[in-house]
Design a protein around this motif. Structure first.
Motif, PDB file in Angstrom:
ATOM      1  N   SER A  45       0.849  -0.716  -0.161  1.00 22.37           N
ATOM      2  CA  SER A  45       0.154  -0.085   0.237  1.00 22.37           C
ATOM      3  C   SER A  45       0.967   1.191   0.015  1.00 22.37           C
ATOM      4  O   SER A  45       2.349   1.072   0.399  1.00 22.37           O
ATOM      5  N   TRP A  99      -0.284  -9.018  -4.731  1.00 29.95           N
ATOM      6  CA  TRP A  99      -0.574  -7.260  -5.563  1.00 29.95           C
ATOM      7  C   TRP A  99      -0.850  -8.309  -7.141  1.00 29.95           C
ATOM      8  O   TRP A  99      -0.538  -9.064  -7.916  1.00 29.95           O
ATOM      9  N   THR A 102      -4.270  -6.547 -13.168  1.00 25.82           N
ATOM     10  CA  THR A 102      -6.140  -5.358 -13.206  1.00 25.82           C
ATOM     11  C   THR A 102      -7.072  -6.538 -13.672  1.00 25.82           C
ATOM     12  O   THR A 102      -8.663  -6.155 -14.235  1.00 25.82           O
ATOM     13  N   ASP A 123       4.100  -7.001 -18.190  1.00 25.95           N
ATOM     14  CA  ASP A 123       4.310  -5.481 -18.025  1.00 25.95           C
ATOM     15  C   ASP A 123       5.613  -5.714 -18.234  1.00 25.95           C
ATOM     16  O   ASP A 123       6.528  -4.470 -18.133  1.00 25.95           O
ATOM     17  N   SER A 151       8.209  -4.833  -6.478  1.00 26.90           N
ATOM     18  CA  SER A 151       6.095  -5.242  -6.345  1.00 26.90           C
ATOM     19  C   SER A 151       5.544  -4.633  -8.276  1.00 26.90           C
ATOM     20  O   SER A 151       7.301  -4.080  -9.119  1.00 26.90           O
ATOM     21  N   PRO A 153       4.578  -2.545 -11.118  1.00 31.20           N
ATOM     22  CA  PRO A 153       4.799  -1.275 -11.580  1.00 31.20           C
ATOM     23  C   PRO A 153       2.599  -1.099 -11.763  1.00 31.20           C
ATOM     24  O   PRO A 153       2.340  -1.704 -12.688  1.00 31.20           O
ATOM     25  N   PRO A 154       2.526   0.188 -11.591  1.00 37.09           N
ATOM     26  CA  PRO A 154       1.031   0.731 -11.953  1.00 37.09           C
ATOM     27  C   PRO A 154       0.587   0.067 -13.538  1.00 37.09           C
ATOM     28  O   PRO A 154       1.831   0.336 -14.060  1.00 37.09           O
ATOM     29  N   ALA A 155      -0.083  -0.052 -13.880  1.00 44.43           N
ATOM     30  CA  ALA A 155      -0.742  -1.193 -14.780  1.00 44.43           C
ATOM     31  C   ALA A 155      -0.634  -0.069 -15.951  1.00 44.43           C
ATOM     32  O   ALA A 155      -0.769  -0.607 -17.014  1.00 44.43           O
ATOM     33  N   ASN A 156      -0.619   1.403 -15.841  1.00 46.01           N
ATOM     34  CA  ASN A 156      -1.185   1.980 -17.258  1.00 46.01           C
ATOM     35  C   ASN A 156      -2.475   1.311 -18.207  1.00 46.01           C
ATOM     36  O   ASN A 156      -2.124   1.195 -19.349  1.00 46.01           O
TER      37      ASN A 156
END
Length: 187
Positions: A45, A99, A102, A123, A151, A153-156
């Motif tokens: 988080s 984690w 999406t 990714d 971890s 990264p954000p999936a974009n």
């Protein structure tokens, strides 16, 4: 009269024997049980609060979800973002957070359909211990861990089905589950 061995021959023989004994003991030790320690690492988080990999022996470990099946299996909770490794007696031998990607699987019962030692994830991250168990809208859903332990990264906006975990948890899951191992996904 018997010939006497020179002292260098004795020293060489004793050294070779001692080396062989140490190598034999090292090989035996490598095949025996290995001690483990609790590891504290940052949470996934945005907060900086640390947490440890929880095992069922710890009083703070979340209980195995109800209706998660019977027998030896991997239980994955979508809501808790957690996996339990459950032995044949129905007891959780290990639990840890993950984690999710999406794209998530539907609650239900699956089994490991394919295992791959290491590849590049969709990714772009090098991953290992990949264990596929279903496909959703053309996206493979699989457990894995990053080779470097990071971890994701954000999936974009990408559709990603990888359920990532810490490196040591990935190794434990890989050792626990083989092709055909049951996977139960719960809410």
């Amino acid at each position: 009269m018997a010939a006497r061995l020179p002292s260098w021959a004795w020293v060489t023989g004793l050294t070779a024997g001692a080396t062989a004994a140490v190598v034999a003991l090292a090989v035996q030790a490598d095949h025996g049980p290995h001690p483990t320690a609790a590891v504290t690492r940052p949470s996934a988080s945005a907060t900086a609060s640390p947490h440890a990999t929880l095992t069922p022996r710890e009083p703070s470990a979340p209980a195995l979800p109800d209706e998660s099946g019977e027998g030896r299996r991997i239980v994955y909770s979508l809501g808790e973002k957690r996996i339990w490794l459950v032995d044949a007696t129905g007891k959780a031998s290990r639990t840890f957070t993950v984690w999710p990607g999406t794209v998530s699987p539907q609650p239900g019962r699956y089994s490991i359909i394919k295992r791959t030692q290491s590849i590049q994830g969709s990714d772009g991250v090098q991953i290992e211990h990949i264990m596929y168990f279903t496909k959703v809208s053309g996206v493979n859903i699989a457990f894995s861990n990053a080779l470097d332990g990071s971890s994701p990264p954000p999936a974009n906006g990408q559709k990603l089905g990888g359920i990532r975990m810490h490196k040591e948890d990935g190794a434990a899951l890989w050792a626990f589950g083989d092709q055909g191992t049951r996977v139960t996904v719960v809410k």
